[in-house]
Design a protein around this motif. Structure first.
Motif, PDB file in Angstrom:
ATOM      1  N   GLY A   1       7.054  31.165 -10.457  1.00  0.00           N
ATOM      2  CA  GLY A   1       8.289  31.665  -9.499  1.00  0.00           C
ATOM      3  C   GLY A   1       9.567  32.352 -10.362  1.00  0.00           C
TER       4      GLY A   1
ATOM      5  N   ASN B   1       8.923  34.917 -12.469  1.00  0.00           N
ATOM      6  CA  ASN B   1       9.154  35.905 -11.820  1.00  0.00           C
ATOM      7  C   ASN B   1      11.201  36.844 -10.976  1.00  0.00           C
ATOM      8  OD1 ASN B   1       8.377  38.752  -9.887  1.00  0.00           O
ATOM      9  ND2 ASN B   1       7.257  36.897  -8.841  1.00  0.00           N
TER      10      ASN B   1
ATOM     11  N   GLU C   1      -4.597  39.596 -11.126  1.00  0.00           N
ATOM     12  CA  GLU C   1      -4.597  40.435 -10.065  1.00  0.00           C
ATOM     13  C   GLU C   1      -5.473  40.484  -9.748  1.00  0.00           C
ATOM     14  OE1 GLU C   1      -0.986  42.660  -9.588  1.00  0.00           O
ATOM     15  OE2 GLU C   1      -0.056  40.388  -9.029  1.00  0.00           O
TER      16      GLU C   1
ATOM     17  N   TYR D   1      -4.058  34.836   5.489  1.00  0.00           N
ATOM     18  CA  TYR D   1      -3.912  34.583   3.998  1.00  0.00           C
ATOM     19  C   TYR D   1      -3.081  33.168   3.636  1.00  0.00           C
ATOM     20  CZ  TYR D   1      -1.840  35.571  -0.213  1.00  0.00           C
ATOM     21  OH  TYR D   1      -1.916  35.074  -1.906  1.00  0.00           O
TER      22      TYR D   1
ATOM     23  N   SER E   1      -2.624  30.538   0.920  1.00  0.00           N
ATOM     24  CA  SER E   1      -2.817  29.705  -1.116  1.00  0.00           C
ATOM     25  C   SER E   1      -0.704  28.642  -0.841  1.00  0.00           C
ATOM     26  CB  SER E   1      -1.711  31.756  -1.193  1.00  0.00           C
ATOM     27  OG  SER E   1      -0.515  31.107  -2.666  1.00  0.00           O
TER      28      SER E   1
ATOM     29  N   GLY F   1       0.506  28.682  -3.713  1.00  0.00           N
ATOM     30  CA  GLY F   1       1.365  29.087  -5.231  1.00  0.00           C
ATOM     31  C   GLY F   1       0.573  29.273  -6.522  1.00  0.00           C
ATOM     32  N   SER F   2       1.518  28.594  -6.964  1.00  0.00           N
ATOM     33  CA  SER F   2       1.137  28.425  -8.505  1.00  0.00           C
ATOM     34  C   SER F   2       1.834  26.993  -9.655  1.00  0.00           C
ATOM     35  CB  SER F   2       1.769  29.578  -9.387  1.00  0.00           C
ATOM     36  OG  SER F   2       3.568  28.804  -9.399  1.00  0.00           O
ATOM     37  N   MET F   3       1.507  26.447  -8.807  1.00  0.00           N
ATOM     38  CA  MET F   3       1.848  24.804  -8.862  1.00  0.00           C
ATOM     39  C   MET F   3       0.682  23.779  -8.336  1.00  0.00           C
ATOM     40  SD  MET F   3       5.107  25.372 -10.343  1.00  0.00           S
ATOM     41  CE  MET F   3       5.492  23.326 -11.368  1.00  0.00           C
TER      42      MET F   3
ATOM     43  N   VAL G   1      -6.339  32.461  -2.065  1.00  0.00           N
ATOM     44  CA  VAL G   1      -6.279  32.156  -3.356  1.00  0.00           C
ATOM     45  C   VAL G   1      -6.220  30.611  -3.860  1.00  0.00           C
ATOM     46  CG1 VAL G   1      -4.844  32.596  -4.788  1.00  0.00           C
ATOM     47  CG2 VAL G   1      -4.337  33.920  -3.373  1.00  0.00           C
TER      48      VAL G   1
ATOM     49  N   TRP H   1      -6.573  34.783  -7.511  1.00  0.00           N
ATOM     50  CA  TRP H   1      -5.602  34.954  -7.788  1.00  0.00           C
ATOM     51  C   TRP H   1      -4.745  36.673  -7.465  1.00  0.00           C
ATOM     52  CZ3 TRP H   1      -0.740  32.081  -8.256  1.00  0.00           C
ATOM     53  CH2 TRP H   1       0.172  32.844  -8.336  1.00  0.00           C
TER      54      TRP H   1
ATOM     55  N   GLY I   1       6.385  27.168  -0.505  1.00  0.00           N
ATOM     56  CA  GLY I   1       7.550  27.522  -1.665  1.00  0.00           C
ATOM     57  C   GLY I   1       8.745  28.867  -1.226  1.00  0.00           C
TER      58      GLY I   1
ATOM     59  N   ASN J   1      10.160  31.179  -3.401  1.00  0.00           N
ATOM     60  CA  ASN J   1       9.396  33.377  -3.083  1.00  0.00           C
ATOM     61  C   ASN J   1       8.224  33.455  -2.108  1.00  0.00           C
ATOM     62  OD1 ASN J   1      10.922  33.639  -5.307  1.00  0.00           O
ATOM     63  ND2 ASN J   1       9.076  31.992  -6.597  1.00  0.00           N
ATOM     64  N   SER J   2       7.427  32.802  -1.602  1.00  0.00           N
ATOM     65  CA  SER J   2       6.309  32.631  -0.679  1.00  0.00           C
ATOM     66  C   SER J   2       7.194  32.421   0.526  1.00  0.00           C
ATOM     67  CB  SER J   2       4.679  31.569  -0.859  1.00  0.00           C
ATOM     68  OG  SER J   2       4.003  31.759  -2.118  1.00  0.00           O
TER      69      SER J   2
ATOM     70  N   GLU K   1       9.140  36.442   0.814  1.00  0.00           N
ATOM     71  CA  GLU K   1       8.148  37.598   0.868  1.00  0.00           C
ATOM     72  C   GLU K   1       7.515  37.219   2.126  1.00  0.00           C
ATOM     73  OE1 GLU K   1       5.469  36.504  -2.465  1.00  0.00           O
ATOM     74  OE2 GLU K   1       7.233  36.669  -4.111  1.00  0.00           O
TER      75      GLU K   1
ATOM     76  N   GLN L   1       9.464  22.836  -0.992  1.00  0.00           N
ATOM     77  CA  GLN L   1       8.622  22.948   0.156  1.00  0.00           C
ATOM     78  C   GLN L   1       8.754  22.276   1.168  1.00  0.00           C
ATOM     79  OE1 GLN L   1       5.062  22.581  -2.348  1.00  0.00           O
ATOM     80  NE2 GLN L   1       5.776  23.780  -4.002  1.00  0.00           N
TER      81      GLN L   1
HETATM   82  N1  UDP Z   1       2.003  34.794  -5.706  1.00  0.00           N
HETATM   83  C1  UDP Z   1       1.302  35.530  -6.654  1.00  0.00           C
HETATM   84  N2  UDP Z   1      -0.348  35.494  -6.169  1.00  0.00           N
HETATM   85  C2  UDP Z   1      -1.328  34.739  -5.578  1.00  0.00           C
HETATM   86  C3  UDP Z   1       0.179  33.257  -5.260  1.00  0.00           C
HETATM   87  C4  UDP Z   1       0.587  33.639  -5.647  1.00  0.00           C
HETATM   88  O1  UDP Z   1       1.347  36.799  -6.584  1.00  0.00           O
HETATM   89  O2  UDP Z   1      -2.371  34.255  -5.860  1.00  0.00           O
HETATM   90  C5  UDP Z   1       3.014  34.715  -6.384  1.00  0.00           C
HETATM   91  C6  UDP Z   1       3.548  34.975  -5.252  1.00  0.00           C
HETATM   92  O3  UDP Z   1       4.192  36.254  -4.592  1.00  0.00           O
HETATM   93  C7  UDP Z   1       5.417  33.894  -5.131  1.00  0.00           C
HETATM   94  C8  UDP Z   1       5.006  33.076  -6.702  1.00  0.00           C
HETATM   95  O4  UDP Z   1       3.842  33.337  -7.058  1.00  0.00           O
HETATM   96  O5  UDP Z   1       6.176  34.929  -5.864  1.00  0.00           O
HETATM   97  C9  UDP Z   1       4.466  32.110  -6.192  1.00  0.00           C
HETATM   98  O6  UDP Z   1       5.883  31.254  -5.730  1.00  0.00           O
HETATM   99  P1  UDP Z   1       6.373  30.156  -4.975  1.00  0.00           P
HETATM  100  O7  UDP Z   1       8.476  29.854  -4.961  1.00  0.00           O
HETATM  101  O8  UDP Z   1       6.336  30.614  -3.781  1.00  0.00           O
HETATM  102  O9  UDP Z   1       5.474  28.680  -5.116  1.00  0.00           O
HETATM  103  P2  UDP Z   1       5.456  28.182  -6.261  1.00  0.00           P
HETATM  104  O10 UDP Z   1       4.832  29.395  -7.126  1.00  0.00           O
HETATM  105  O11 UDP Z   1       6.488  28.255  -7.267  1.00  0.00           O
HETATM  106  O12 UDP Z   1       4.847  27.338  -6.535  1.00  0.00           O
END
Ligand code: UDP
Length: 491
Positions: free
Chosen positions: A27, A30, A286, A304, A306, A308-310, A335, A367, A387, A389-390, A393, A410
């Motif tokens: 996050g 990015n 991706e 959808y 997800s 997130g990344s962690m 995801v 992803w 998250g 960013n999510s 978005e 979160q």
């Molecule tokens: N993201 C993505 N593809 C996925 C899942 C997440 O590109 O399959 C991106 C999402 O668009 C966002 C970031 O990963 O920009 C996740 O950031 P976020 O602050 O939502 O959560 P974190 O991953 O830091 O917990």
């Protein structure tokens, strides 16, 4: 202490040269890359300092090198962290990363700035540092070398305000560590959120039993350091966080609200975008095929999913989510990031009904190109970990959310989504198929009109904020002007 590069070269006027230094997770990296590109197009020199362990996956899965090669005023630098991860780490190893940064990166960073070696390599002095709010040590180096420092917080302002800037007060009045088991007890001491916040809505580290926990200590330090920097950059827009921002400005008068950053970035960069340019900063590959899978479905019908990344789900939690989705009878795009399900080997005990339904009505990928997914007309709801960013978005696209938060901001974000912005349903602290099924039905069918009305309003306000005369555009211009002024007043 040796002379800084600035002192040695004090006779020549400086050109603005910003050092950007994010915490090494998806996050923040990015967001920092998007800010970097916005600074580059405005003619500012940028050095982007990335920790080694995230730089590899970033280069492997994106076109950042070729994208940024268009900017002669941009350069990457990397800094060791002692971590040797082939793949990005999940949130359960967050402390390990922070410890490694403390031991390995921190002294190297200080050396790099104080000795002027980074400025020498880029052939111009660093005139402004934009550092992740969590990197108090980097801000301290800026103070020590008289380099102007701006903090960039990529977490949400509602969390920063309630759980970072008020952490000290929460401890002082005895709210922390929590006593008893009633997480629904209201928290009334945070100005601006008196009627919203309960114990369960504070950042997850507030649940720790021991106040000497490194995360608590780091956050206390961060909350003290940020107001000492020359400004605070936030990924939000005035209309969304107005109330919080008005209070926060009493502590940090110079706040730049430049969000939703991904939209502002896209609006400014689109004219330069060739059809083949990818703006992806993903540290996983991706899977673009999900976009054509989505094409098959009518408007606003797909959920959808997800985290997130962690964040990670246990196998049992995954099954609850899966049952909930299947029982709601909606198509879903899910995801499942590699490593995000613990005990993955239990695949054999997935009930057949789930596998069969998913073959017909589901798409499960490693992803996603998330911004494109959320912009796809087929998406009608987002089951998210909240998250920041999510969340943004989703807000930009007017998609209602089901919030099942895990860490840090979160838990605050999900409360704000549910209670303040009315943009979705907060199901925190549960992971139950019945609750998920009901929430999916609510946002997709039963309460869809109510949610759509609010989410469309936020989406429009978000778009206005990044228009030429919008609050975030004005804030970005002020940031760029201030970087020039800070540079010109450097001795
Ligand atoms: N993201 C993505 N593809 C996925 C899942 C997440 O590109 O399959 C991106 C999402 O668009 C966002 C970031 O990963 O920009 C996740 O950031 P976020 O602050 O939502 O959560 P974190 O991953 O830091 O917990």
């Amino acid at each position: 202490m040796g002379k800084t590069y600035q002192e040695v070269h004090s006779k020549t006027p400086f050109e603005p040269h910003v050092l950007l230094f994010p915490i090494p997770f998806q996050g923040p990296v990015n967001c920092f890359l998007k800010l970097a590109e916005l600074l580059c197009v405005s003619g500012i020199h940028v050095t982007f300092l990335n920790n080694n362990h995230i730089h590899g996956p970033l280069l492997r899965h994106t076109q950042v090198l070729s994208r940024f090669s268009r900017y002669p005023n941009f350069r990457f630098e990397t800094i060791p962290d002692g971590l040797e991860h082939e793949n990005p780490v999940s949130g359960d190893r967050f402390q390990e990363v922070m410890d490694a940064i403390d031991v390995v990166t921190k002294p190297l960073f200080r050396e790099m700035i104080v000795s002027g070696s980074l400025s020498r390599r880029s052939k111009r002095p660093v005139t402004v540092m934009i550092v992740d709010g969590v990197f108090s040590f980097a801000a301290e180096v800026g103070f020590e070398t008289s380099t102007p420092v701006l903090s960039f917080e990529t977490i949400s302002p509602c969390c920063l305000w309630t759980s970072y800037f008020h952490l000290h007060n929460l401890i002082e009045v005895g709210h922390l560590p929590f006593k008893g088991n009633d997480l629904d007890e209201p928290i009334k001491i945070v100005v601006g959120t008196e009627h919203v916040l309960r114990k369960r809505d504070l950042a997850e580290f507030c649940r720790k039993k021991n106040l000497s926990d490194p995360e608590i200590q780091r956050t206390l330090k961060e909350a003290k350091t940020i107001p000492r920097t020359q400004g605070l950059i936030l990924n939000t827009f005035e209309e969304l966080d107005g109330l919080i921002l008005s209070h926060m400005r009493k502590l940090c008068p110079n706040i730049y609200t430049i969000g939703p950053l991904h939209s502002l970035h896209e609006a400014r960069l689109i004219p330069n975008k060739s059809p083949k340019t990818s703006f992806s900063n993903s540290i996983w590959k991706e899977d673009q095929t999900c976009l054509s899978w989505l094409d098959k479905f009518p408007s606003k019908t797909v959920v959808y999913v997800s985290i997130g990344s962690m964040a990670t789900l246990t196998f049992d939690q995954m099954l609850e989510v899966w049952h909930g989705l299947v029982n709601s009878n909606k198509p879903f795009l899910w995801v499942r990031r590699p490593g995000s399900i613990t005990c993955e080997n239990n695949e054999s005990i997935v009930p057949n009904e789930l596998l069969e339904y998913s073959q017909k009505m589901g798409c499960i990928i490693d992803w996603a190109p998330q911004e494109d997914v959320l912009a796809h007309r087929a998406i009608g709801g987002f089951l998210t970990h909240s998250g920041w960013n999510s969340t943004l978005e989703s807000i930009v696209q007017g998609i209602p959310m089901i919030c099942r938060p895990f860490y840090v901001d979160q838990l605050v974000n999900s409360r704000f989504v549910g209670e303040v912005w009315k943009a979705g349903i907060d199901v925190k602290d549960t992971c139950d198929r019945l609750i998920i099924e009901k929430a999916v039905r609510d946002i997709m069918d039963v309460k869809r009109d109510v949610f759509t009305q609010t989410t469309n309003t936020w989406a429009n306000l978000a778009k206005e904020s990044i228009s030429e005369t919008g609050s975030s555009s004005i804030s970005l211009s002020r940031l760029i002007d201030d970087i020039r002024v800070m540079t010109s007043t450097m001795k």
